[in-house]
Write a protein that holds these residues in place. Structure first.
Motif, PDB file in Angstrom:
ATOM      1  N   ARG A 281       1.117  -0.926   0.442  1.00  0.00           N
ATOM      2  CA  ARG A 281       0.098   0.148  -0.409  1.00  0.00           C
ATOM      3  C   ARG A 281       1.285   1.522  -0.152  1.00  0.00           C
ATOM      4  N   PHE A 282       0.461   2.173   0.250  1.00  0.00           N
ATOM      5  CA  PHE A 282       0.964   3.923  -0.255  1.00  0.00           C
ATOM      6  C   PHE A 282       1.072   4.192   0.109  1.00  0.00           C
ATOM      7  N   VAL A 283       1.855   4.531   1.383  1.00  0.00           N
ATOM      8  CA  VAL A 283       1.491   5.386   2.660  1.00  0.00           C
ATOM      9  C   VAL A 283       1.844   7.282   2.198  1.00  0.00           C
ATOM     10  N   GLN A 284       0.519   7.660   2.801  1.00  0.00           N
ATOM     11  CA  GLN A 284       0.747   9.419   2.678  1.00  0.00           C
ATOM     12  C   GLN A 284       0.129  10.240   3.023  1.00  0.00           C
ATOM     13  N   GLY A 285      -0.104  11.346   3.816  1.00  0.00           N
ATOM     14  CA  GLY A 285      -0.734  12.014   4.394  1.00  0.00           C
ATOM     15  C   GLY A 285      -0.304  12.181   6.021  1.00  0.00           C
ATOM     16  N   GLU A 287      -0.521  10.058   7.979  1.00  0.00           N
ATOM     17  CA  GLU A 287       0.977   8.446   8.021  1.00  0.00           C
ATOM     18  C   GLU A 287       1.777   8.632   7.812  1.00  0.00           C
ATOM     19  N   LEU A 288       2.590   9.282   6.492  1.00  0.00           N
ATOM     20  CA  LEU A 288       3.497   9.796   5.917  1.00  0.00           C
ATOM     21  C   LEU A 288       4.327  10.644   6.978  1.00  0.00           C
ATOM     22  N   LYS A 289       3.756  11.692   7.544  1.00  0.00           N
ATOM     23  CA  LYS A 289       4.051  12.769   8.649  1.00  0.00           C
ATOM     24  C   LYS A 289       4.751  11.662   9.570  1.00  0.00           C
ATOM     25  N   GLY A 290       3.658  11.329   9.924  1.00  0.00           N
ATOM     26  CA  GLY A 290       3.722  10.609  11.665  1.00  0.00           C
ATOM     27  C   GLY A 290       5.764   9.160  11.501  1.00  0.00           C
ATOM     28  N   LEU A 291       5.396   9.028   9.827  1.00  0.00           N
ATOM     29  CA  LEU A 291       6.673   7.524   9.279  1.00  0.00           C
ATOM     30  C   LEU A 291       7.910   8.659   9.550  1.00  0.00           C
ATOM     31  N   ALA A 292       7.732  10.062   9.017  1.00  0.00           N
ATOM     32  CA  ALA A 292       8.762  10.831   8.955  1.00  0.00           C
ATOM     33  C   ALA A 292       9.671  10.970  10.009  1.00  0.00           C
ATOM     34  N   VAL A 293       8.531  11.361  11.638  1.00  0.00           N
ATOM     35  CA  VAL A 293       9.124  11.787  12.338  1.00  0.00           C
ATOM     36  C   VAL A 293       9.467  10.314  13.147  1.00  0.00           C
ATOM     37  N   GLU A 302      15.467  11.323   6.875  1.00  0.00           N
ATOM     38  CA  GLU A 302      13.975  10.951   6.997  1.00  0.00           C
ATOM     39  C   GLU A 302      13.739  10.351   5.355  1.00  0.00           C
ATOM     40  N   PRO A 303      12.930   9.631   5.587  1.00  0.00           N
ATOM     41  CA  PRO A 303      12.133   8.461   5.290  1.00  0.00           C
ATOM     42  C   PRO A 303      12.514   8.387   3.535  1.00  0.00           C
ATOM     43  N   ARG A 304      12.436   8.152   2.639  1.00  0.00           N
ATOM     44  CA  ARG A 304      12.897   8.178   1.290  1.00  0.00           C
ATOM     45  C   ARG A 304      11.828   7.661   0.858  1.00  0.00           C
ATOM     46  N   VAL A 305      10.835   8.918   0.530  1.00  0.00           N
ATOM     47  CA  VAL A 305       9.754   9.163  -0.060  1.00  0.00           C
ATOM     48  C   VAL A 305       9.888   9.510  -2.106  1.00  0.00           C
ATOM     49  N   ILE A 306       8.814   8.942  -2.473  1.00  0.00           N
ATOM     50  CA  ILE A 306       9.077   8.702  -3.810  1.00  0.00           C
ATOM     51  C   ILE A 306       7.905   9.176  -4.673  1.00  0.00           C
ATOM     52  N   ARG A 307       7.263   9.736  -5.180  1.00  0.00           N
ATOM     53  CA  ARG A 307       7.137  10.032  -6.729  1.00  0.00           C
ATOM     54  C   ARG A 307       6.339   8.927  -8.007  1.00  0.00           C
ATOM     55  N   VAL A 315       5.358   6.552   0.791  1.00  0.00           N
ATOM     56  CA  VAL A 315       6.270   5.788   0.596  1.00  0.00           C
ATOM     57  C   VAL A 315       5.172   4.601   0.673  1.00  0.00           C
ATOM     58  N   TRP A 316       5.962   3.429  -0.134  1.00  0.00           N
ATOM     59  CA  TRP A 316       5.248   1.704  -0.369  1.00  0.00           C
ATOM     60  C   TRP A 316       6.135   0.810   0.916  1.00  0.00           C
ATOM     61  N   THR A 317       4.768   0.392   1.487  1.00  0.00           N
ATOM     62  CA  THR A 317       5.087  -0.735   2.780  1.00  0.00           C
ATOM     63  C   THR A 317       4.582  -1.460   2.497  1.00  0.00           C
ATOM     64  N   GLN A 318       4.642  -2.717   3.337  1.00  0.00           N
ATOM     65  CA  GLN A 318       3.613  -4.515   3.767  1.00  0.00           C
ATOM     66  C   GLN A 318       3.312  -3.934   4.950  1.00  0.00           C
ATOM     67  N   LEU A 319       3.115  -2.617   5.499  1.00  0.00           N
ATOM     68  CA  LEU A 319       2.741  -3.104   6.950  1.00  0.00           C
ATOM     69  C   LEU A 319       1.250  -2.249   7.068  1.00  0.00           C
TER      70      LEU A 319
END
Length: 418
Positions: A281-285, A287-293, A302-307, A315-319
């Motif tokens: 799944r693609f993490v955005q919004g 949840e992506l900000k929380g992942l960065a923290v 910083e997490p490796r963000v892709i476009r 960010v793609w994740t399987q979690l």
């Protein structure tokens, strides 16, 4: 008044035990070889703490042959055996507490030699046939005597062949014939008595040419019919796994069978259950900000963000989605230097460490946090300089709150219990 000095008890040495065994006329060379080997392990009381594998190695016999000869020696009154166990504290005992271990064997050097040799020759002793189960030699009282034979519970040095699960299995009802020809059994007889599945399993096992077939057969015979089929089924799977791992030397077949190594593979007729691949799944919004923290706390980056063209940045994740990770978005953009420090080894550190591992899917590492500013004059000089001083620091995490958010995404408020 002078008291007479107590006479020291005669102790049995290895030379006494082996000499006694050497002088016995048993008419059974393999049994005599086992008895002489036992003499090498006696203590001062004539007790032996040696396992069947070691005796088999000393006598150059198979373990099955050693078991049968031990039972025969016990039957003629040359030795006594008592079952032994090891409890959870590692203490050996004879009361059945814990895990079964090697039997306690005692050489009955004080027994009547003529009676032992008579039993070995098949003659009747004291009107009791040699192969009678009534014969129960005891190192404490000598051979049983009298016309009437009474079976008594086994004591130390007077083991009973009715004991269940003895490591040294009892002799069959009729004692075996004295082996001849240099082998415990004729090779043709062994092959005729092989389980039908054994040849297929053993001959497809890599390196079987240099392995002992007799040991492999002995262990294979101890398997249940279902385990034998499982073993045959698993041999090619095990060989394929070794090739995949680029390992050339498998475990010896008899050890693999003894340890039930084939059970690492699926049983015959059972399809190996493969877990379904987790959905990406693609993490955005938020949840992506929380992942960065969380990434800043755990890995100081910083997490490796892709476009993605159709999705945007993320960010793609399987979690799976995590509400508590989304709650961390409230601290996005906050200066980390203003956060508090939880020290390594504290409950707060452990709570943050476990939660970070769930969020980022990896074990977080504690950060080295300096407790004083860097001073070139004391921290940047050589250690041989008299002004040199180590910069004070400690290990921990810089975190925005004493405790991580709850799994439902709420935070602990001031004054609330942990």
């Amino acid at each position: 008044m002078m008291t007479a000095k107590k006479r020291a008890r005669l102790r049995i040495g290895s030379d006494v035990a082996t000499g006694w065994a050497r002088n016995l006329e048993l008419g059974n060379p393999y049994a005599k070889s086992v008895l002489r080997a036992l003499g090498e392990y006696v203590d001062g009381e004539g007790m032996c703490w040696v396992g069947i594998p070691q005796l088999a190695m000393d006598c150059d016999l198979s373990q099955d042959t050693v078991r049968r000869r031990l039972a025969w020696l016990e039957d003629i009154g040359a030795i006594g055996r008592t079952g032994q166990w090891v409890d959870e504290n590692g203490r050996r005992n004879g009361e059945g507490r814990g895990k079964r271990t090697t039997d306690l064997v005692r050489l009955l050097v004080d027994a009547d030699t003529d009676a032992i040799e008579a039993r070995a020759a098949g003659r009747v002793v004291d009107e009791t046939p040699v192969n009678s189960t009534a014969i129960s030699p005891s190192w404490q009282q000598g051979l049983n005597s009298g016309a009437e034979v009474v079976r008594t519970p086994p004591a130390l040095g007077q083991p009973s062949q009715l004991c269940d699960q003895l490591i040294s299995e009892p002799e069959p009802e009729n004692p075996p014939k004295s082996p001849s020809g240099g082998f415990p059994e004729d090779r043709k007889t062994i092959e005729e008595g092989e389980p039908t599945e054994f040849a297929a399993a053993f001959e497809s096992y890599v390196g079987h040419e240099v392995m002992r077939r007799d040991l492999a057969l002995e262990e294979f015979r101890l398997l249940t019919p279902d385990d034998r089929a499982w073993c045959v089924h698993a041999v090619p799977l095990y060989m394929a796994k070794l090739r995949e791992l680029k390992q050339r030397r498998p475990m010896n077949f008899h050890l693999w069978s003894r340890t039930r190594g084939f059970r690492e593979f699926a049983a015959p007729g059972v399809a190996s259950a493969k877990p379904a691949a987790p959905q990406r799944r693609f993490v955005q919004g938020d949840e992506l900000k929380g992942l960065a923290v969380a990434t800043q706390i755990a890995e100081r980056r910083e997490p490796r963000v892709i476009r993605e063209l159709d999705l945007g940045e993320g960010v793609w994740t399987q979690l799976p989605p995590q509400v508590d990770l989304t709650a961390m978005a409230a601290f996005a953009g906050v200066d980390r230097e203003a956060w508090q420090v939880v020290d390594l080894g504290t409950p707060q550190f452990a709570a943050w460490r476990d939660r970070l591992a769930l969020w980022i899917g990896a074990e977080p590492q504690a950060e080295r946090i300096f407790l004083e500013p860097y001073d070139q004059n004391v921290h940047g000089v050589s250690s041989s300089n008299p002004n040199f001083r180590l910069r004070k620091s400690k290990q921990g995490f810089r975190v925005p709150a004493p405790w991580p958010p709850r799994r439902d995404g709420t935070w602990q408020v001031a004054g609330e219990g942990e």
